[in-house]
Every structure is written in C-alpha cells, then in structure tokens.
Design a protein around this motif. Sequence first.
Motif, PDB file in Angstrom:
ATOM      1  N   ARG A  12       0.607  -1.081  -0.195  1.00 52.43           N
ATOM      2  CA  ARG A  12       0.254   0.120  -0.254  1.00 52.43           C
ATOM      3  C   ARG A  12       1.011   1.114   0.030  1.00 52.43           C
ATOM      4  N   THR A  13       2.128   1.534   0.898  1.00 60.03           N
ATOM      5  CA  THR A  13       2.741   2.661   0.541  1.00 60.03           C
ATOM      6  C   THR A  13       3.314   2.932  -0.667  1.00 60.03           C
ATOM      7  N   ILE A  14       4.176   1.325  -1.052  1.00 58.75           N
ATOM      8  CA  ILE A  14       4.630   1.619  -2.329  1.00 58.75           C
ATOM      9  C   ILE A  14       3.477   2.235  -3.646  1.00 58.75           C
ATOM     10  N   THR A  15       2.191   1.421  -3.466  1.00 63.92           N
ATOM     11  CA  THR A  15       1.311   2.382  -4.498  1.00 63.92           C
ATOM     12  C   THR A  15       1.127   3.657  -4.762  1.00 63.92           C
ATOM     13  N   GLU A  16       0.607   3.929  -3.076  1.00 63.99           N
ATOM     14  CA  GLU A  16       0.213   5.362  -2.464  1.00 63.99           C
ATOM     15  C   GLU A  16       1.880   6.039  -3.271  1.00 63.99           C
ATOM     16  N   GLY A  17       2.738   5.911  -2.775  1.00 67.11           N
ATOM     17  CA  GLY A  17       4.296   6.358  -3.148  1.00 67.11           C
ATOM     18  C   GLY A  17       3.624   6.513  -4.613  1.00 67.11           C
ATOM     19  N   GLN A  20       1.766   9.453  -6.082  1.00 61.11           N
ATOM     20  CA  GLN A  20       2.715  10.729  -5.614  1.00 61.11           C
ATOM     21  C   GLN A  20       3.810  11.562  -5.801  1.00 61.11           C
ATOM     22  N   THR A  21       4.365  10.640  -6.387  1.00 60.86           N
ATOM     23  CA  THR A  21       5.925  10.168  -7.307  1.00 60.86           C
ATOM     24  C   THR A  21       5.731  10.829  -8.453  1.00 60.86           C
ATOM     25  N   ALA A  22       4.405  10.197  -9.428  1.00 58.63           N
ATOM     26  CA  ALA A  22       4.180  10.579 -10.174  1.00 58.63           C
ATOM     27  C   ALA A  22       3.796  12.006 -10.663  1.00 58.63           C
ATOM     28  N   ALA A  23       2.704  11.895 -10.124  1.00 55.66           N
ATOM     29  CA  ALA A  23       2.339  13.474 -10.124  1.00 55.66           C
ATOM     30  C   ALA A  23       3.439  14.541  -9.762  1.00 55.66           C
ATOM     31  N   TYR A  24       4.166  14.630  -8.671  1.00 52.70           N
ATOM     32  CA  TYR A  24       5.175  15.651  -8.558  1.00 52.70           C
ATOM     33  C   TYR A  24       6.493  15.362  -9.669  1.00 52.70           C
ATOM     34  N   MET A  25       6.942  13.976 -10.689  1.00 53.13           N
ATOM     35  CA  MET A  25       7.155  14.291 -11.619  1.00 53.13           C
ATOM     36  C   MET A  25       6.955  15.668 -13.066  1.00 53.13           C
ATOM     37  N   ASP A  26       5.167  15.362 -12.770  1.00 53.80           N
ATOM     38  CA  ASP A  26       4.286  16.015 -13.404  1.00 53.80           C
ATOM     39  C   ASP A  26       4.311  17.387 -13.598  1.00 53.80           C
ATOM     40  N   ARG A  27       4.107  17.602 -12.480  1.00 54.19           N
ATOM     41  CA  ARG A  27       4.692  19.485 -12.361  1.00 54.19           C
ATOM     42  C   ARG A  27       6.000  20.133 -12.146  1.00 54.19           C
ATOM     43  N   GLN A  53      13.968  -1.541  -6.593  1.00 53.97           N
ATOM     44  CA  GLN A  53      13.081  -2.048  -7.755  1.00 53.97           C
ATOM     45  C   GLN A  53      12.846  -1.011  -8.528  1.00 53.97           C
ATOM     46  N   THR A  54      12.331  -1.165  -9.958  1.00 55.81           N
ATOM     47  CA  THR A  54      12.357   0.125 -10.238  1.00 55.81           C
ATOM     48  C   THR A  54      10.414  -0.548 -10.963  1.00 55.81           C
ATOM     49  N   GLU A  55       9.387   0.628 -11.051  1.00 51.65           N
ATOM     50  CA  GLU A  55       8.063   0.622 -11.425  1.00 51.65           C
ATOM     51  C   GLU A  55       7.822   1.194 -11.847  1.00 51.65           C
ATOM     52  N   THR A  56       6.958   1.417 -12.641  1.00 46.49           N
ATOM     53  CA  THR A  56       6.187   2.360 -13.499  1.00 46.49           C
ATOM     54  C   THR A  56       5.120   2.830 -13.297  1.00 46.49           C
ATOM     55  N   CYS A  57       4.417   4.045 -13.524  1.00 48.18           N
ATOM     56  CA  CYS A  57       3.251   4.384 -13.115  1.00 48.18           C
ATOM     57  C   CYS A  57       2.890   5.965 -13.757  1.00 48.18           C
ATOM     58  N   ILE A  64      12.338   2.409  -6.732  1.00 48.36           N
ATOM     59  CA  ILE A  64      11.385   2.432  -5.539  1.00 48.36           C
ATOM     60  C   ILE A  64      13.324   2.116  -4.941  1.00 48.36           C
ATOM     61  N   TRP A  65      13.811   2.726  -3.564  1.00 52.54           N
ATOM     62  CA  TRP A  65      14.689   2.557  -2.189  1.00 52.54           C
ATOM     63  C   TRP A  65      13.621   2.077  -0.962  1.00 52.54           C
ATOM     64  N   GLY A  66      14.341   0.988  -0.381  1.00 46.86           N
ATOM     65  CA  GLY A  66      13.750   0.922   0.549  1.00 46.86           C
ATOM     66  C   GLY A  66      14.682   0.741   1.705  1.00 46.86           C
TER      67      GLY A  66
END
Length: 67
Positions: A12-17, A20-27, A53-57, A64-66
Amino acid sequence: MELKLLHRSLERTITEGLKQTAAYMDRCGTGDGHLIIFDRSGKRTREEKIFQQTETCDGKTIFIWGM
C-alpha cells in the motif's frame, strides 16, 4: 523524490507513493523519479528492509529504495 514512512503495508505504501511521485514528476517536468521508503518497524531485519526496485506509474519509471 518522495519520502514515505512504511505505514500499514509495504504494498500500500508503494502504491500510494508511486501515484504521488508520478504527480510530482508531472508538476516538475522531470523524467527522473525516486521513491524512498523508510521502515522503522522492528518486524523485519535490516537485510529485509533494504531493497531496490523499479516500477512504472502513469507511463513514468520510478526507482523505489527501501531502507
């Protein structure tokens, strides 16, 4: 770059993050996105907390860094 504390579940933390990160990247108009998740719980060992790991959103690649 977005920093998150692990809260509830890692998935859930990854999904929400990611959203949020994709929205920041757009801005910001950037193609580089990083999501850092800090796990302060005592439930996992240090080795289990550290990952990459690397994800696409929304068509954006986010690293993603844990910790």
